[in-house]
Design an enzyme around this catalytic site. Sequence first.
Site, PDB file in Angstrom:
ATOM      1  N   TRP A   5      36.963   6.518 -43.186  1.00 19.05           N
ATOM      2  CA  TRP A   5      36.014   6.965 -44.212  1.00 19.05           C
ATOM      3  C   TRP A   5      36.666   7.013 -45.577  1.00 19.05           C
ATOM      4  CZ3 TRP A   5      31.609   5.840 -42.447  1.00 19.05           C
ATOM      5  CH2 TRP A   5      31.353   5.981 -41.082  1.00 19.05           C
ATOM      6  N   ASP A  38      35.142  14.876 -49.380  1.00 13.76           N
ATOM      7  CA  ASP A  38      34.114  14.439 -48.428  1.00 13.76           C
ATOM      8  C   ASP A  38      34.247  15.363 -47.225  1.00 13.76           C
ATOM      9  OD1 ASP A  38      32.589  13.317 -46.455  1.00 13.76           O
ATOM     10  OD2 ASP A  38      33.596  11.366 -46.447  1.00 13.76           O
ATOM     11  N   LYS A  85      26.051  16.368 -39.105  1.00 14.26           N
ATOM     12  CA  LYS A  85      27.015  16.941 -38.168  1.00 14.26           C
ATOM     13  C   LYS A  85      26.895  18.469 -38.167  1.00 14.26           C
ATOM     14  CE  LYS A  85      29.620  12.976 -39.544  1.00 14.26           C
ATOM     15  NZ  LYS A  85      29.326  12.030 -38.481  1.00 14.26           N
TER      16      LYS A  85
HETATM   17  N1  PMP Z   1      32.426  10.522 -44.230  1.00 21.80           N
HETATM   18  C1  PMP Z   1      32.742  10.996 -43.013  1.00 21.80           C
HETATM   19  C2  PMP Z   1      33.925  11.910 -42.866  1.00 21.80           C
HETATM   20  C3  PMP Z   1      31.963  10.636 -41.913  1.00 21.80           C
HETATM   21  O1  PMP Z   1      32.264  11.112 -40.700  1.00 21.80           O
HETATM   22  C4  PMP Z   1      30.839   9.796 -42.092  1.00 21.80           C
HETATM   23  C5  PMP Z   1      29.916   9.404 -40.976  1.00 21.80           C
HETATM   24  N2  PMP Z   1      30.307   9.605 -39.709  1.00 21.80           N
HETATM   25  C6  PMP Z   1      30.578   9.303 -43.369  1.00 21.80           C
HETATM   26  C7  PMP Z   1      31.376   9.706 -44.415  1.00 21.80           C
HETATM   27  C8  PMP Z   1      29.435   8.368 -43.624  1.00 21.80           C
HETATM   28  O2  PMP Z   1      28.281   9.099 -43.625  1.00 21.80           O
HETATM   29  P1  PMP Z   1      26.817   8.460 -43.742  1.00 21.80           P
HETATM   30  O3  PMP Z   1      26.584   7.758 -42.446  1.00 21.80           O
HETATM   31  O4  PMP Z   1      25.964   9.659 -43.963  1.00 21.80           O
HETATM   32  O5  PMP Z   1      26.831   7.522 -44.889  1.00 21.80           O
END
Ligand code: PMP
Length: 366
Positions: free
Chosen positions: A107, A177, A201
């Site tokens: 991420w 994030d 989550k």
């Molecule tokens: N950041 C983290 C730490 C994640 O775990 C995730 C998705 N699992 C995301 C960003 C991406 O999120 P989204 O699918 O809402 O774009």
Amino acid sequence: MSKLKHNRVYNFNAGPAAIPLTVLERVHEQWFNYRGAGMNVMEMSHRGKEYDAIHNDTVARVRSLLNLGEEYHVLFLQGGASTQFGMIPMNFLGEGKTADYINTGVWSNKAIKEAKLFGNVNVAFDGKTVDFMRLPTQEELVLTPDAAYVHITSNNTIKGTQFFTFPNVGNVHLIGDMSSDILSHSFDASKFSMIYAGAQKNLGPSGVTLVILRDDLLKVAREGLTTMLSYQTHVADNSLYNTPPTFAIYLMGEVLKWVEEQGGVAGMEQRNRAKAEMLYGFFEENPEFFRCPVSPESRSWMNVCFRLPTEELEGRLINEGKAAGFIGLKGHRSVGGLRISMYNANGVEEVEATVEFMKDFMHRNG
Ligand code: PMP
């Protein structure tokens, strides 16, 4: 047949993930007629007084749970955390400026890729050098003194690492994030200029992204951006410039109410610590069968990644788990192995039941 109420399963999905049952039951009670409005929340005008109350109530709960001062704006945006990866550098990484990114996994990497479209990126620590199995120490960070901001991923959903203390970045803006661990343990939010989190989550259903933005960072946002990708638009209109994801925001509000009832963030911390100690402790007691490759000090309370002696055994545990009502045990497709994602909604007793199941599996296969 599941032993749980409503025939539900032990849901360890990584996201979208389990919602507290109490929340689902309350929403169900109001399904056809929300508090006398004669309609479901998703059928209401986003400009009406009922929805307005839900919206502002949810903002107020975020503020109170994270102890945010008046200088913070609370926004509900769309496009997932992934859209924030691009919006952040678009708004805050001015020409000729450098942003520092701590790369602790998939991420962070995606966030870095987006930032490079807008300016210079300094990778202040590259987790690749340690196969993302631990987080950096303060001494290892190579920070840019006048960086536009420092970006971190507080919990790495895929590899299973989590920051419990945050890097000291001096006077530079810190952006986090927190998609996969927001509200999971107490921390000082005032250290951050911005926090963002996809809801799916710890906060509710997918479709809404919580963004918390301090006014001094907002003030340096670039002007002249396309309307929907400018934070200024959403701050000016209290996230109501266009139609917000009303139902997801309502559910987030209900989840936050539930968090308050469990003792707030401190209550979540207690429960998450107990779950983590139980699960990692069980693995440590049985090292010949269970192996957690993450360095002990960096182990996530939210996403517990582990391996068995063979891939064949891993496959069998996933399949037998599914048959017994333990869902979501498969590791992310990019890393393999097993992963138990136990967010705020998962109770201690669910982890207890899982440990019992795995103990039995080990005795049959060890
Ligand atoms: N950041 C983290 C730490 C994640 O775990 C995730 C998705 N699992 C995301 C960003 C991406 O999120 P989204 O699918 O809402 O774009």
